[in-house]
Write an enzyme that holds these catalytic residues in place. Structure first.
Site, PDB file in Angstrom:
ATOM      1  N   ILE A   1       0.821  -1.200   0.000  1.00  0.00           N
ATOM      2  CA  ILE A   1       0.000   0.000   0.000  1.00  0.00           C
ATOM      3  C   ILE A   1       0.860   1.257   0.000  1.00  0.00           C
ATOM      4  O   ILE A   1       0.407   2.334  -0.381  1.00  0.00           O
ATOM      5  CB  ILE A   1      -0.955  -0.020   1.219  1.00  0.00           C
ATOM      6  N   ASP A   2       2.143   1.114   0.404  1.00  0.00           N
ATOM      7  CA  ASP A   2       3.029   2.272   0.515  1.00  0.00           C
ATOM      8  C   ASP A   2       3.569   2.760  -0.823  1.00  0.00           C
ATOM      9  O   ASP A   2       4.217   3.808  -0.881  1.00  0.00           O
ATOM     10  CB  ASP A   2       4.224   1.945   1.418  1.00  0.00           C
TER      11      ASP A   2
END
Length: 543
Positions: free
Chosen positions: A286-287
């Site tokens: 998700i980063d």
């Protein structure tokens, strides 16, 4: 053969056809140009499987990922502008199973694909890593273009595929699972698909379920992962033993950096045992800190949802006197979510990310900035990534280095620490009473379904993985490079994380938008700028 007098260039290919691809490169007009180019490439530390230019010392290359040597491909010369072509190739099952039979791709008779002008991707199609180049610069690094091939190396009725998800949650995982199942069934006629439950340990703890289009039809509407997940649990030999015992011959692995490294080890063991098993990775974080690819799936959804938290903080602080809102967002080592959410929101006064150190007290510090902004506007919003300011927190908190089951260092909670430090500071200023608001939406963001953009993106990732596995590629991961999907060696996306460049235009846009200090000294800016310039000269990254 005297390589020093030859104008040929060799590059490694795992070709699916008997006729090797014929890319074009030129010879250098002078030995000095050749030597300088050679020096730049050697300094770049590219993996040897990818790099082989004219060199009187080096022999034709061997693939580090495959035990058998790959036949060199001689490339003709055309013009000087075509110099310096590099292919980061991925393994193919025929590298260690040379007599593996191939079959016509069933998409030839597909009603859906009959409308496509070029149904199959040419074996010569590649995707350039860097598309902004100068006239006389080397052509640089390229990757195999993803997509269906004319020949496949599996019969549908003989395929037993499995899908596993590992690591943390991320919007879009269920969409990827769904589209792998639908892609295998609808495009290639595969019926036998297993879901490995609870991550890598599910391989040898016998946790599986049968996946069909009916079973996964609606899971894209749900957050989390339909197959459940876990961290750690990777035992290469146990996993491959189970793959062999179950008769699995296609493995689709969805996960982040550690998961993809595990996928690489599984491929190496499969190759060692000379099994006809295709191992395909779908990178997840998700980063958005995966190198090479344009972005990771779930990132757009995360940024969109993060804006809701920022908006809530802005409403809260705008409704009280001297309101200070702190929103903590994901970003262990990279501040992409914080940066993009800040730019999209336009309600943020200060954004703190792991790449940019900051300090609290003194001229140009956080406290001075907050005082000034409160005097100007009466309120402010600070966005902080979870990995920001770890050195500052560690200097005041007695901790021991701990890691989670995936091997990631456990971070100190910067959000509450920063809130308390600001509150304590302004307590000492009797004329300026502040109202603190703290929001941590991390799990709310991770757990939601993917938005429309990510749903489409996840479909393309899943289909690319299916096409690659059916075509016999293995030990690869997939992703968009300059908007074109490609097959990437797993090492390319795990060797280093993608980070925000403090000398890049996006960070400059953020500083202009928030009007915050950079919190970076001129010496730090100079060093990073020199590093970026050196990287650009070596043509190994895309800015």
């Amino acid at each position: 053969m005297d390589l020093s007098s030859s104008s040929s260039v060799y590059t490694s290919f795992s070709s699916l056809s008997k006729t090797p691809p014929s890319f074009s490169l030129s010879s250098s007009s002078s030995s000095s140009r050749q030597n300088s180019l050679q020096l730049l490439l050697l300094r770049s530390h590219l993996p040897q499987r990818a790099l082989f230019l004219r060199n009187p010392i080096l022999p034709p290359p061997f693939s580090r990922q495959n035990r058998l040597p790959l036949a060199p491909v001689r490339v003709s010369n055309q013009s000087e502008n075509d110099d310096g072509f590099l292919l980061e190739d991925v393994p193919h099952l025929t590298n260690f199973l040379p007599n593996l039979p191939s079959y016509p791709n069933p998409l030839q008779t597909s009603q859906a694909y009959s409308i496509v002008k070029n149904t199959f991707v040419s074996p010569e199609d590649v995707v350039a890593q860097t598309i902004v180049v100068q006239k006389n610069s080397p052509r640089g690094v390229h990757f195999r273009r993803a997509g269906p091939r004319e020949k496949v190396y599996f019969k549908a009725e003989e395929v037993r595929a499995c899908i596993v998800t590992c690591g943390g949650l991320c919007p879009g995982i269920n969409t990827v699972i769904r589209e792998i199942v639908f892609g295998l069934k609808n495009m290639y006629g595969v019926e036998d698909i297993l879901g490995i439950e609870e991550g890598y340990k599910g391989f040898y703890s016998k946790n599986t379920m049968r996946l069909t289009p009916k079973v996964v039809s609606d899971i894209h509407k749900l957050g989390g992962t339909f197959l459940r997940t876990s961290r750690g649990g990777h035992d290469t030999h146990k996993i491959v033993d189970n793959i062999e015992d179950r008769g699995i011959n296609q493995v689709y692995i969805i996960g982040g950096d550690g998961t993809q490294k595990g996928a690489a080890r599984i491929y190496e063991e499969v190759e060692k045992r000379r099994l006809q098993v295709a191992v395909a990775g779908i990178p997840k974080t998700i980063d958005n800190d995966i190198a090479v690819i344009d972005k990771s799936f779930g990132f757009d959804t995360a940024v969109e949802e993060a804006q809701r938290a920022i908006n809530a903080a802005h409403v809260e602080v705008n409704s009280v006197e001297n309101g200070i809102g702190i929103v903590k967002l994901m970003g262990r080592y990279s501040g992409f979510i914080a940066m993009n959410a800040t730019l999209a929101s336009r309600d943020v006064d200060c954004c703190l990310i792991p790449e940019s150190p900051f300090y609290l007290e003194g001229r140009g510090g956080i406290f001075e900035f907050i005082e000034q902004r409160l005097k100007e506007n009466g309120h402010l919003v600070i966005v902080v990534a979870e990995g920001a300011g770890q050195e500052c927190v560690a200097s005041e908190v007695n901790t021991v280095d701990e890691k989670d089951a995936s091997g990631n260092k456990l971070l100190l909670d910067v959000g509450p620490w920063l809130s308390n430090k600001i509150k304590d500071h302004f307590t000492k200023l009797p004329k300026m009473v502040v109202n603190m608001k703290y929001i941590d939406p991390t799990y709310m963001i991770r757990a939601i379904p993917s938005n429309a953009s990510d749903n489409i993106y996840c479909t393309l990732l899943a289909h690319s993985a299916v096409h690659g596995a059916m075509a016999g590629y293995s030990g690869f991961t997939v992703g968009p490079v300059n908007s074109k999907h490609a097959y990437l060696p797993i090492a390319c996306v795990t060797e280093r994380p993608n980070t925000v460049q403090l000398t890049g235009r996006m960070w400059a846009r953020l500083l202009e938008s928030t009007n915050q200090p950079s919190f970076v000294s001129s010496d730090q800016q100079r060093v990073e700028k020199e590093m970026v310039e050196d990287t650009n000269k070596m043509n190994i990254t895309s800015i």
